[in-house]
Design a protein around this motif. Structure first.
Motif, mmCIF file in Angstrom:
data_model
loop_
_atom_site.group_PDB
_atom_site.id
_atom_site.type_symbol
_atom_site.label_atom_id
_atom_site.label_comp_id
_atom_site.label_asym_id
_atom_site.label_seq_id
_atom_site.Cartn_x
_atom_site.Cartn_y
_atom_site.Cartn_z
ATOM 1 N N GLU A 224 0.827 -1.204 0.000
ATOM 2 C CA GLU A 224 0.000 0.000 0.000
ATOM 3 C C GLU A 224 0.861 1.254 0.000
ATOM 4 O OE1 GLU A 224 -4.057 1.578 2.218
ATOM 5 O OE2 GLU A 224 -2.979 -0.164 2.980
ATOM 6 N N ASN A 225 1.956 1.231 0.769
ATOM 7 C CA ASN A 225 2.892 2.349 0.757
ATOM 8 C C ASN A 225 3.512 2.528 -0.625
ATOM 9 O OD1 ASN A 225 3.565 0.851 3.731
ATOM 10 N ND2 ASN A 225 2.970 3.004 3.784
ATOM 11 N N ALA A 226 3.895 1.419 -1.233
ATOM 12 C CA ALA A 226 4.521 1.484 -2.556
ATOM 13 C C ALA A 226 3.540 2.023 -3.594
ATOM 14 C CB ALA A 226 5.024 0.101 -2.961
ATOM 15 N N ARG A 227 2.284 1.578 -3.538
ATOM 16 C CA ARG A 227 1.281 2.078 -4.487
ATOM 17 C C ARG A 227 1.060 3.575 -4.300
ATOM 18 N NH1 ARG A 227 -1.246 -2.901 -3.496
ATOM 19 N NH2 ARG A 227 -2.476 -1.972 -1.817
ATOM 20 N N CYS A 228 1.006 4.005 -3.066
ATOM 21 C CA CYS A 228 0.825 5.423 -2.777
ATOM 22 C C CYS A 228 1.987 6.240 -3.341
ATOM 23 C CB CYS A 228 0.699 5.623 -1.265
ATOM 24 S SG CYS A 228 0.229 7.289 -0.789
ATOM 25 N N MET A 229 3.204 5.770 -3.141
ATOM 26 C CA MET A 229 4.375 6.452 -3.679
ATOM 27 C C MET A 229 4.342 6.463 -5.203
ATOM 28 S SD MET A 229 7.236 7.977 -2.703
ATOM 29 C CE MET A 229 7.763 7.304 -1.127
ATOM 30 N N GLY A 230 3.898 5.371 -5.815
ATOM 31 C CA GLY A 230 3.783 5.322 -7.274
ATOM 32 C C GLY A 230 2.779 6.328 -7.804
ATOM 33 N N HIS A 231 1.650 6.491 -7.103
ATOM 34 C CA HIS A 231 0.655 7.482 -7.523
ATOM 35 C C HIS A 231 1.213 8.895 -7.430
ATOM 36 C CE1 HIS A 231 -2.734 4.427 -6.462
ATOM 37 N NE2 HIS A 231 -2.234 4.225 -7.673
ATOM 38 N N ILE A 232 1.950 9.175 -6.361
ATOM 39 C CA ILE A 232 2.584 10.491 -6.223
ATOM 40 C C ILE A 232 3.542 10.735 -7.387
ATOM 41 C CG2 ILE A 232 4.171 11.868 -4.809
ATOM 42 C CD1 ILE A 232 2.969 10.439 -2.342
ATOM 43 N N ALA A 233 4.310 9.716 -7.761
ATOM 44 C CA ALA A 233 5.250 9.848 -8.875
ATOM 45 C C ALA A 233 4.519 10.162 -10.177
ATOM 46 C CB ALA A 233 6.063 8.564 -9.020
ATOM 47 N N LEU A 234 3.415 9.479 -10.431
ATOM 48 C CA LEU A 234 2.653 9.718 -11.666
ATOM 49 C C LEU A 234 2.063 11.118 -11.691
ATOM 50 C CD1 LEU A 234 0.867 6.268 -12.093
ATOM 51 C CD2 LEU A 234 2.802 7.170 -13.402
ATOM 52 N N TRP A 235 1.573 11.596 -10.548
ATOM 53 C CA TRP A 235 1.022 12.956 -10.491
ATOM 54 C C TRP A 235 2.111 14.004 -10.658
ATOM 55 C CZ3 TRP A 235 -3.577 14.092 -11.728
ATOM 56 C CH2 TRP A 235 -4.653 13.270 -11.409
ATOM 57 N N LEU A 236 3.318 13.729 -10.187
ATOM 58 C CA LEU A 236 4.433 14.652 -10.415
ATOM 59 C C LEU A 236 4.764 14.739 -11.905
ATOM 60 C CD1 LEU A 236 6.844 13.898 -7.443
ATOM 61 C CD2 LEU A 236 5.889 16.132 -8.026
ATOM 62 N N ILE A 237 4.729 13.606 -12.582
ATOM 63 C CA ILE A 237 4.965 13.617 -14.028
ATOM 64 C C ILE A 237 3.854 14.385 -14.739
ATOM 65 C CG2 ILE A 237 5.140 12.136 -16.072
ATOM 66 C CD1 ILE A 237 6.433 10.015 -14.201
ATOM 67 N N ALA A 238 2.608 14.203 -14.277
ATOM 68 C CA ALA A 238 1.491 14.960 -14.850
ATOM 69 C C ALA A 238 1.675 16.458 -14.607
ATOM 70 C CB ALA A 238 0.177 14.479 -14.241
ATOM 71 N N TYR A 239 2.165 16.819 -13.419
ATOM 72 C CA TYR A 239 2.427 18.223 -13.109
ATOM 73 C C TYR A 239 3.494 18.791 -14.038
ATOM 74 C CZ TYR A 239 4.001 22.330 -10.505
ATOM 75 O OH TYR A 239 4.354 23.600 -10.144
ATOM 76 N N ALA A 240 4.450 17.968 -14.420
ATOM 77 C CA ALA A 240 5.524 18.426 -15.300
ATOM 78 C C ALA A 240 5.017 18.754 -16.702
ATOM 79 C CB ALA A 240 6.626 17.366 -15.368
ATOM 80 N N VAL A 241 4.070 17.984 -17.215
ATOM 81 C CA VAL A 241 3.578 18.211 -18.575
ATOM 82 C C VAL A 241 2.361 19.133 -18.614
ATOM 83 C CG1 VAL A 241 4.468 15.971 -19.336
ATOM 84 C CG2 VAL A 241 2.097 16.152 -18.561
#
Length: 200
Positions: free
Chosen positions: A128-145
């Motif tokens: 669950e921690n890993a999934r949460c961190m993965g979602h944060i990573a994807l949203w950061l990439i979305a923030y970049a574009v």
């Protein structure tokens, strides 16, 4: 004569490191909750202002919007205009562009809130921690574009935008990719933790 006394199972004691993680995580959970609420409120106010405000305190320049909070608002400069004078298509494009750029940032704050809530609840080495961190990573990439998408939207609406290329987009992209790898490592660590916990 032999007497057999059944003892209760030992009570699992929380490691000191976990207790410290719980203590440190609760204030961070509240911090990111407050930042998320503040960001959501600012986005709502910005959208309402762009769509409804007709005064001179919101002036539009080629690089974005200038907000004046002084008692006396300076006159509109050459090449600038007010938000109220924009056509509706451009107002809507600006509101949508602001949403496209702010929603990923809000999602990152919400993800951090959720991550530290898990830590505060004692959930540390899990998938669950890993999934949460993965979602944060994807949203950061979305923030970049997001600024590029916002730039395309307002340009199609006829608004001249010069402030879309940002160095923080590159930073967010790099951080998102790094966190994505860390999330994969955390997921692998959770697998190892699960395997170890099965041994008696």
């Amino acid at each position: 004569m032999t007497v057999v006394v059944t003892l209760p199972p030992p009570v699992a004691r929380e490691p000191d490191a976990f207790a410290r993680i719980r203590q440190l995580s609760r204030p961070l959970e509240w911090l990111f909750t407050c930042l998320f609420a503040l960001g959501a409120a600012l986005l709502a106010v910005a959208i309402i202002a762009v769509l409804t405000y007709v005064g001179t305190r919101l002036q539009v320049r080629p690089g974005g919007i200038q907000i004046y909070i002084e008692a006396i608002v300076p006159p509109v400069r050459s090449g600038w205009t007010t938000v109220g004078a924009l056509p509706w298509i451009q107002k809507i494009a600006l509101a949508v562009s602001a949403s496209v750029m702010m929603i990923p940032a809000l999602a990152v704050l919400w993800g951090l809130r959720r991550l530290f809530r898990l830590y505060g609840s004692g959930i540390v080495l899990t998938h669950e921690n890993a999934r949460c961190m993965g979602h944060i990573a994807l949203w950061l990439i979305a923030y970049a574009v997001a600024p590029t998408i916002g730039h395309i939207l307002v340009t199609l609406a006829g608004f001249h935008d010069e402030g879309w290329l940002r160095i923080d987009s590159a930073k967010a992209l790099a951080l998102g990719l790094i966190l994505f790898v860390i999330a994969r490592v955390m997921s692998w660590g959770a697998d190892i933790h699960d395997d170890v916990s099965r041994f008696v």
